[in-house]
Design a protein around this motif. Sequence first.
Motif, PDB file in Angstrom:
ATOM      1  N   GLY A 118      38.673  49.100  41.643  1.00  0.00           N
ATOM      2  CA  GLY A 118      37.160  49.790  42.007  1.00  0.00           C
ATOM      3  C   GLY A 118      36.654  48.770  40.532  1.00  0.00           C
ATOM      4  O   GLY A 118      35.357  49.331  40.920  1.00  0.00           O
ATOM      5  N   ARG A 119      36.807  47.640  40.619  1.00  0.00           N
ATOM      6  CA  ARG A 119      35.825  47.292  39.265  1.00  0.00           C
ATOM      7  C   ARG A 119      36.174  45.337  39.170  1.00  0.00           C
ATOM      8  O   ARG A 119      37.289  45.248  39.206  1.00  0.00           O
ATOM      9  CB  ARG A 119      35.368  47.409  38.020  1.00  0.00           C
ATOM     10  CG  ARG A 119      37.109  48.230  37.278  1.00  0.00           C
ATOM     11  CD  ARG A 119      36.839  49.386  36.091  1.00  0.00           C
ATOM     12  NE  ARG A 119      38.571  49.048  35.396  1.00  0.00           N
ATOM     13  CZ  ARG A 119      38.581  48.438  34.669  1.00  0.00           C
ATOM     14  NH1 ARG A 119      38.635  47.193  33.833  1.00  0.00           N
ATOM     15  NH2 ARG A 119      40.213  48.378  34.260  1.00  0.00           N
ATOM     16  N   GLU A 120      35.286  44.813  38.325  1.00  0.00           N
ATOM     17  CA  GLU A 120      35.577  43.455  38.249  1.00  0.00           C
ATOM     18  C   GLU A 120      36.633  44.036  36.360  1.00  0.00           C
ATOM     19  O   GLU A 120      36.496  44.441  36.207  1.00  0.00           O
ATOM     20  CB  GLU A 120      34.770  42.482  38.213  1.00  0.00           C
ATOM     21  CG  GLU A 120      33.555  42.225  39.311  1.00  0.00           C
ATOM     22  CD  GLU A 120      34.008  41.727  40.221  1.00  0.00           C
ATOM     23  OE1 GLU A 120      35.340  39.966  39.531  1.00  0.00           O
ATOM     24  OE2 GLU A 120      34.060  41.570  41.249  1.00  0.00           O
ATOM     25  N   VAL A 121      37.913  42.849  36.551  1.00  0.00           N
ATOM     26  CA  VAL A 121      38.788  43.164  35.768  1.00  0.00           C
ATOM     27  C   VAL A 121      38.688  41.185  35.551  1.00  0.00           C
ATOM     28  O   VAL A 121      38.754  40.262  36.310  1.00  0.00           O
ATOM     29  CB  VAL A 121      40.346  43.657  36.297  1.00  0.00           C
ATOM     30  CG1 VAL A 121      40.349  45.041  36.829  1.00  0.00           C
ATOM     31  CG2 VAL A 121      40.469  42.474  37.570  1.00  0.00           C
ATOM     32  N   THR A 122      39.231  41.259  34.272  1.00  0.00           N
ATOM     33  CA  THR A 122      39.816  40.022  33.476  1.00  0.00           C
ATOM     34  C   THR A 122      41.330  39.418  33.787  1.00  0.00           C
ATOM     35  O   THR A 122      41.937  40.072  33.927  1.00  0.00           O
ATOM     36  CB  THR A 122      39.179  40.153  32.451  1.00  0.00           C
ATOM     37  OG1 THR A 122      39.702  40.921  30.991  1.00  0.00           O
ATOM     38  CG2 THR A 122      37.639  39.960  31.673  1.00  0.00           C
ATOM     39  N   PRO A 123      41.727  38.382  33.352  1.00  0.00           N
ATOM     40  CA  PRO A 123      42.855  37.998  33.624  1.00  0.00           C
ATOM     41  C   PRO A 123      43.463  38.431  32.210  1.00  0.00           C
ATOM     42  O   PRO A 123      45.089  38.600  32.592  1.00  0.00           O
ATOM     43  CB  PRO A 123      42.720  36.097  33.460  1.00  0.00           C
ATOM     44  CG  PRO A 123      41.758  35.655  34.143  1.00  0.00           C
ATOM     45  CD  PRO A 123      40.446  37.113  33.018  1.00  0.00           C
ATOM     46  N   GLU A 124      42.841  38.879  31.276  1.00  0.00           N
ATOM     47  CA  GLU A 124      43.317  39.705  30.399  1.00  0.00           C
ATOM     48  C   GLU A 124      43.754  40.713  30.721  1.00  0.00           C
ATOM     49  O   GLU A 124      45.395  41.166  30.339  1.00  0.00           O
ATOM     50  CB  GLU A 124      42.425  39.188  29.371  1.00  0.00           C
ATOM     51  CG  GLU A 124      42.566  38.111  28.636  1.00  0.00           C
ATOM     52  CD  GLU A 124      41.358  37.623  29.192  1.00  0.00           C
ATOM     53  OE1 GLU A 124      41.494  36.056  29.038  1.00  0.00           O
ATOM     54  OE2 GLU A 124      40.639  37.282  29.770  1.00  0.00           O
ATOM     55  N   GLU A 125      42.898  41.339  31.411  1.00  0.00           N
ATOM     56  CA  GLU A 125      43.279  43.383  31.660  1.00  0.00           C
ATOM     57  C   GLU A 125      44.778  42.843  32.622  1.00  0.00           C
ATOM     58  O   GLU A 125      45.170  44.368  32.800  1.00  0.00           O
ATOM     59  CB  GLU A 125      42.061  43.536  32.341  1.00  0.00           C
ATOM     60  CG  GLU A 125      41.277  43.626  31.701  1.00  0.00           C
ATOM     61  CD  GLU A 125      39.715  44.559  32.283  1.00  0.00           C
ATOM     62  OE1 GLU A 125      39.372  45.649  31.724  1.00  0.00           O
ATOM     63  OE2 GLU A 125      39.227  43.726  33.275  1.00  0.00           O
ATOM     64  N   ILE A 126      44.516  42.419  33.641  1.00  0.00           N
ATOM     65  CA  ILE A 126      46.237  41.506  33.990  1.00  0.00           C
ATOM     66  C   ILE A 126      46.761  41.644  34.140  1.00  0.00           C
ATOM     67  O   ILE A 126      48.238  42.388  34.265  1.00  0.00           O
ATOM     68  CB  ILE A 126      45.170  40.475  35.591  1.00  0.00           C
ATOM     69  CG1 ILE A 126      43.968  41.387  36.910  1.00  0.00           C
ATOM     70  CG2 ILE A 126      46.480  40.479  36.208  1.00  0.00           C
ATOM     71  CD1 ILE A 126      43.690  40.222  37.715  1.00  0.00           C
ATOM     72  N   GLU A 127      47.081  40.842  33.104  1.00  0.00           N
ATOM     73  CA  GLU A 127      48.315  40.539  31.927  1.00  0.00           C
ATOM     74  C   GLU A 127      48.829  41.702  31.176  1.00  0.00           C
ATOM     75  O   GLU A 127      49.717  41.403  31.196  1.00  0.00           O
ATOM     76  CB  GLU A 127      47.907  39.445  31.161  1.00  0.00           C
ATOM     77  CG  GLU A 127      49.198  39.136  30.517  1.00  0.00           C
ATOM     78  CD  GLU A 127      49.124  37.824  29.536  1.00  0.00           C
ATOM     79  OE1 GLU A 127      50.023  37.762  28.817  1.00  0.00           O
ATOM     80  OE2 GLU A 127      48.568  36.998  29.821  1.00  0.00           O
TER      81      GLU A 127
END
Length: 607
Positions: A461-470
């Motif tokens: 529901g928002r833009e996520v960073t690669p760090e958040e995905i990891e």
Amino acid sequence: MSKHRKDKLTEVMPSLRHVMTRLAPYLRGHRAVLGGSVVALLAATAMKLLEPWPLKFVIDRVVPTVAGEGATVASLPPMTLLALCSVGLVAIVGFKALFQYLSTVGFALVGTRVLTAVRTDLFRHLQTLSLGFHARSRTGDLTMRLVSDVGMLKETAVTAALPLAANLLVLGGMLTVMLFLDWRLALLALSPLPLLWLVSLRLTRRIRDVSRAQRKREGELASTGAETMAGIRTIQALGLEDRASDDFGAASARDLRAGVKGKRLAAGLERSVDLLTGLGLAIVLFFGARQVMAGQITPGDLLVFFTYLKNTFRPVREYAKYTARLAKAAAAGERVVALLDEVPEVRDARGAVAAPQLDGRVTFEDVTFGYGPGAPTLNGLSVDVASGEMVAITGPSGAGKSTFASLIPRLYDPARGRVLIDGHDLRSLTLASLRANIALVPQETLIFRGTLAENIALGAGREVTPEEIEAAARLANAHGFIAAQPDGYDTVIAERGATLSAGQRQRIAIARAALRRAPVLILDEPTVGLDRTSEAAVTEAIWRLAEGRTTFLVTHDLTMAARAGRILHLDGGRIAEDGSHAALMAAGGRYAAMWAGGEDARRAVAG
């Protein structure tokens, strides 16, 4: 449609008109192109009316002059007039071709744009329809409506209805000119038209009915094929290939018979039109030639009459040619419009507001719900779950566990009673804002074709960073197998996650839920079908994910349920027992009896 309505001459294609009227709002943004296409169509019609006149001048003015009779126009030399007529014919044909090209391209452009808008709206609308609707519908049939039936509307708008509209314009112009040239001969020439109309009316009604039935059978055929392909693993494992092929072959044979019948009727209509057209031409040839010999009309007039008459009958012949296609398009359009008009059972109420920041307290107040007539799945159920509490929902098959969980994100609405979150009736909140506050880990994870990172980020529901995905993948115990992939998080996986194991797919779902940051978490049989190693990894990730969230764990695994702080044991659509594992064991009720069956028995309880 009533029999009386079918019998009216003005209702030959009522469903087609209804479809076009229903889709007319989609044309509003294309008025300029549509208007230009109509002007080009009218200009092409005018050129069509002028086409035989150069030849009329040659026959009436040039040929008699060369033979020593009559006079040319304005005393022009015969060869000059012949050259002018030839150039005029080329100009008329050239302009006709240009205007026809412009009108065809314009209408095709509008049709394609409208087709795209209708398909997009239909797809969006399908996603708003309630689970009850989708449970009653067949996936293959819905897919066919979305792809094939919407495509068939283009046949209606561009490749069938447009040529007929052009021919009808030509028909009106030619009838006017023929009546002006000689009204008696015109009436004689048109005498077969009433009989032709009656024949076409009788046959086109039958073609329409056959086409509607065939379209329905095509939907059934698509559903049979889609269901077979979706269950191909089970079919192969059980050796049911012959059975599935027989079912599909039978459905295909029924569709073939309907198609052949429709073609036979259309061919019969075309031949009837040819026969009556020949009759009209013979009448004109006989009486027209007599009038020429009597000096009442010129040979050129007869030529114009003859040319116009052939074109006069063409719209009816084209109607015969396109009847089956128009009928199939009308049937397809009916199916699309019916789907567009389907009202979602669960939708935003008038005055619904966006949900505020929620803590996650969930309350059921005397909730009753059923999927259809008969005994309700949930009956008078009431429970209050505090914010941050973890509740396991257990019970035998058919007790209403998954239904209970489905009411929280408003996948269904209760028939009686209400569900609240932080004191707000769910129906007072907009669906989008409510569901943004709920994370779900389903029994079968939906994986899209794309990268692993894209699949994890879905639903955040928002833009996520690669760090958040990891970070989410690490929480879900997914980072290890993702890092081992050839391209890590950028590895492209197959449709429906065919290249991932069940445990890996489930950990992707947990990572998605972690990114959602929702105060309410629903876990629907998250460990079903997993091997012991995968189950351990998924279970560990679940406990981390549930920290600080109001969590509903639907499970048949009582070992897993025992770790929850509270257990709701459902039976017969009611809460039979409510308490911690220790309390329910001490009570010695149904939960304790299921637990006493041993681990194997507990795992065998159907969800």
